[in-house]
Design a protein around this motif. Structure first.
Motif, PDB file in Angstrom:
ATOM      1  N   HIS A 199      -6.983 -58.023  59.553  1.00 42.92           N
ATOM      2  CA  HIS A 199      -6.147 -57.124  60.126  1.00 42.92           C
ATOM      3  C   HIS A 199      -5.256 -56.510  59.190  1.00 42.92           C
ATOM      4  CE1 HIS A 199      -4.686 -61.010  60.740  1.00 42.92           C
ATOM      5  NE2 HIS A 199      -3.507 -60.400  60.826  1.00 42.92           N
ATOM      6  N   TYR A 200      -5.363 -56.949  57.841  1.00 44.42           N
ATOM      7  CA  TYR A 200      -4.103 -56.541  56.761  1.00 44.42           C
ATOM      8  C   TYR A 200      -4.824 -55.715  55.857  1.00 44.42           C
ATOM      9  CZ  TYR A 200       0.237 -58.495  57.825  1.00 44.42           C
ATOM     10  OH  TYR A 200       1.667 -58.868  58.378  1.00 44.42           O
TER      11      TYR A 200
ATOM     12  N   TYR B  35      -3.848 -52.207  54.987  1.00 42.93           N
ATOM     13  CA  TYR B  35      -2.277 -52.079  54.720  1.00 42.93           C
ATOM     14  C   TYR B  35      -2.360 -52.386  53.259  1.00 42.93           C
ATOM     15  CZ  TYR B  35       2.627 -52.871  53.937  1.00 42.93           C
ATOM     16  OH  TYR B  35       3.549 -52.771  53.201  1.00 42.93           O
TER      17      TYR B  35
ATOM     18  N   HIS C 289      -3.775 -46.932  60.980  1.00 43.89           N
ATOM     19  CA  HIS C 289      -3.484 -47.996  62.016  1.00 43.89           C
ATOM     20  C   HIS C 289      -3.413 -47.476  63.490  1.00 43.89           C
ATOM     21  CE1 HIS C 289      -2.440 -49.885  57.944  1.00 43.89           C
ATOM     22  NE2 HIS C 289      -3.124 -51.035  58.536  1.00 43.89           N
TER      23      HIS C 289
ATOM     24  N   ARG D 210       4.737 -57.082  59.915  1.00 41.12           N
ATOM     25  CA  ARG D 210       4.009 -58.253  60.489  1.00 41.12           C
ATOM     26  C   ARG D 210       2.962 -57.713  61.563  1.00 41.12           C
ATOM     27  NH1 ARG D 210       7.237 -63.487  62.103  1.00 41.12           N
ATOM     28  NH2 ARG D 210       7.126 -63.380  59.848  1.00 41.12           N
ATOM     29  N   VAL D 211       1.615 -57.511  61.181  1.00 46.27           N
ATOM     30  CA  VAL D 211       0.601 -57.110  61.966  1.00 46.27           C
ATOM     31  C   VAL D 211       0.150 -58.201  62.758  1.00 46.27           C
ATOM     32  CG1 VAL D 211      -1.746 -55.894  61.578  1.00 46.27           C
ATOM     33  CG2 VAL D 211       0.088 -55.558  60.173  1.00 46.27           C
TER      34      VAL D 211
ATOM     35  N   GLU E 124       0.967 -64.691  56.505  1.00 44.19           N
ATOM     36  CA  GLU E 124       0.717 -63.515  57.305  1.00 44.19           C
ATOM     37  C   GLU E 124      -0.414 -62.872  56.945  1.00 44.19           C
ATOM     38  OE1 GLU E 124       1.681 -62.896  60.287  1.00 44.19           O
ATOM     39  OE2 GLU E 124       3.109 -64.463  60.579  1.00 44.19           O
ATOM     40  N   MET E 125      -0.522 -62.489  55.350  1.00 45.27           N
ATOM     41  CA  MET E 125      -1.495 -61.365  54.792  1.00 45.27           C
ATOM     42  C   MET E 125      -2.672 -62.052  54.325  1.00 45.27           C
ATOM     43  SD  MET E 125      -0.723 -58.336  52.033  1.00 45.27           S
ATOM     44  CE  MET E 125       0.669 -57.574  52.928  1.00 45.27           C
TER      45      MET E 125
END
Length: 362
Positions: free
Chosen positions: A17-18, A21, A190, A75-76, A6-7
């Protein structure tokens, strides 16, 4: 197996998008993260945010209360991706509702041979008692829990549909609340879509499906009781919606109308958000030994004097043997291509085939 990260992308870089974060996480001392994890566990334990997994005796703790899992790495999902996912989920739930109405009425999909009739009619979750029963708005699954997974390239697939008594939303809400409490700075850097209004939306939807002619419906949450694995969620949702949490013994049926016992006398009940399985809902029709249901509930339901969410008989639509046919259902009822597909590659028509498919995801 080729998992989707995911990251990080395939080259090891951080996905766009991570980025914010990941920068925050890298700058956060490990001691602070560990301290915050412990703080979350303590808070969850004090509030009693637990669940039980029955039948898991591999470690000798089957049925033991466990703390809700909490992960500080969220989970973005970017907004455009979320919009696509939402559209696919809406399409799927709309299709499953059309399927349920059809099989309990004209059974056109069976006549067309899209699904073998015996696959539905001999299914243990098919309820002949619901044949010809009209439900408000033709909505059988008012609340649905659709499990999705990603394949190696990041595309979403549906793992399973949960339509009987879906549970788990309270844990998501409490996780979000805990994240805001522990790391408020993350929400300032965010744009995070809110979720805390879920109980209000749920109550709104439940009131909207009240029996015809009821302008100010009484809604209750029906629980099997304190020993149920999801009892925390039952109490949480009832409290958040501002409605009564009841057990079967708190309700009774008279003249095909459901009433609740209160200290001020009986009170009519119009909508029941039930967290009790079909088999235990009405001992006069289903399991006669059930102590969890309400005698005469099905008769009141058939008479149109009470709404059950979800409807009796929804289980046939989320059965593992029906799952492989859902993409065909989308085409049959909506005339569209599925926006979300089942897990890919292997065609499965029996539950054991599905297990094989999941074990061989690309």
């Amino acid at each position: 197996m080729n998992f989707y990260n995911e990251m990080h992308d395939g080259a090891g870089g951080v996905r766009a998008h991570y980025e914010r974060y990941a920068a925050w996480l890298a700058s956060s001392p490990a001691e602070r993260i560990q301290r915050k994890r412990a703080e979350a566990d303590l808070a969850f334990r004090k509030v009693g945010i637990t669940f039980a997994v029955y039948g898991d005796a591999s470690d000798g703790d089957g049925g033991k209360e466990r703390l809700i899992p909490f992960d500080i790495i969220p989970r973005v999902i970017p907004a455009p991706e979320w919009r696509d996912l939402s559209a696919g989920l809406r399409q799927r739930v709309q299709t499953l509702n059309a399927f349920l109405h059809d099989i309990y009425h004209d059974q056109e999909i069976l006549k067309a041979g899209v699904i073998p009739a015996e696959q539905v009619l001999n299914n243990a979750q098919f309820r002949p008692e619901m044949m010809g029963v009209d439900v408000v708005g033709n909505i059988y699954a008012h609340i649905a829990g659709v499990d999705v997974v990603r394949a190696g390239k990041g595309e979403f697939y549906v793992l399973e549909d949960n339509l009987r008594v879906p549970s788990g939303v309270s844990y998501m809400l409490e996780d979000r609340k805990m994240m805001m409490r522990l790391f408020p700075e993350l929400f300032s850097i965010h744009k995070v879509a809110p979720v805390q209004h879920y109980p209000d939306l749920l109550l709104e939807k439940l009131r909207a499906v009240a029996p015809k002619g009821i302008s100010d419906p009484t809604v209750v949450v029906l629980t099997p009781g304190a020993y149920n694995s999801a009892y925390f969620e039952h109490t949480f949702l009832a409290q958040q919606m501002g409605v009564e949490l009841v057990e079967g013994r708190d309700l009774f049926v008279e003249d095909d109308t459901v009433y609740m016992r209160t200290t001020q006398g009986r009170r009519r009940v119009d909508v029941i958000y039930r967290r009790v399985d079909d088999d235990f809902l009405d001992p006069t029709v289903f399991r006669p030994d059930s102590m969890l249901g309400v005698r005469g509930l099905l008769a009141a339901y058939k008479a149109g004097n009470v709404t059950l969410a979800n409807a009796i008989g929804t289980g046939v639509a989320d059965d593992k043997s029906i799952y492989p046919y859902v993409p065909d259902m989308v085409r049959f009822y909506l005339g569209e291509e599925p926006k979300l597909n089942n897990v890919p590659t292997y065609q499965c028509r029996k539950p054991e085939d599905l297990a094989y498919t999941l074990a061989h995801l690309p």
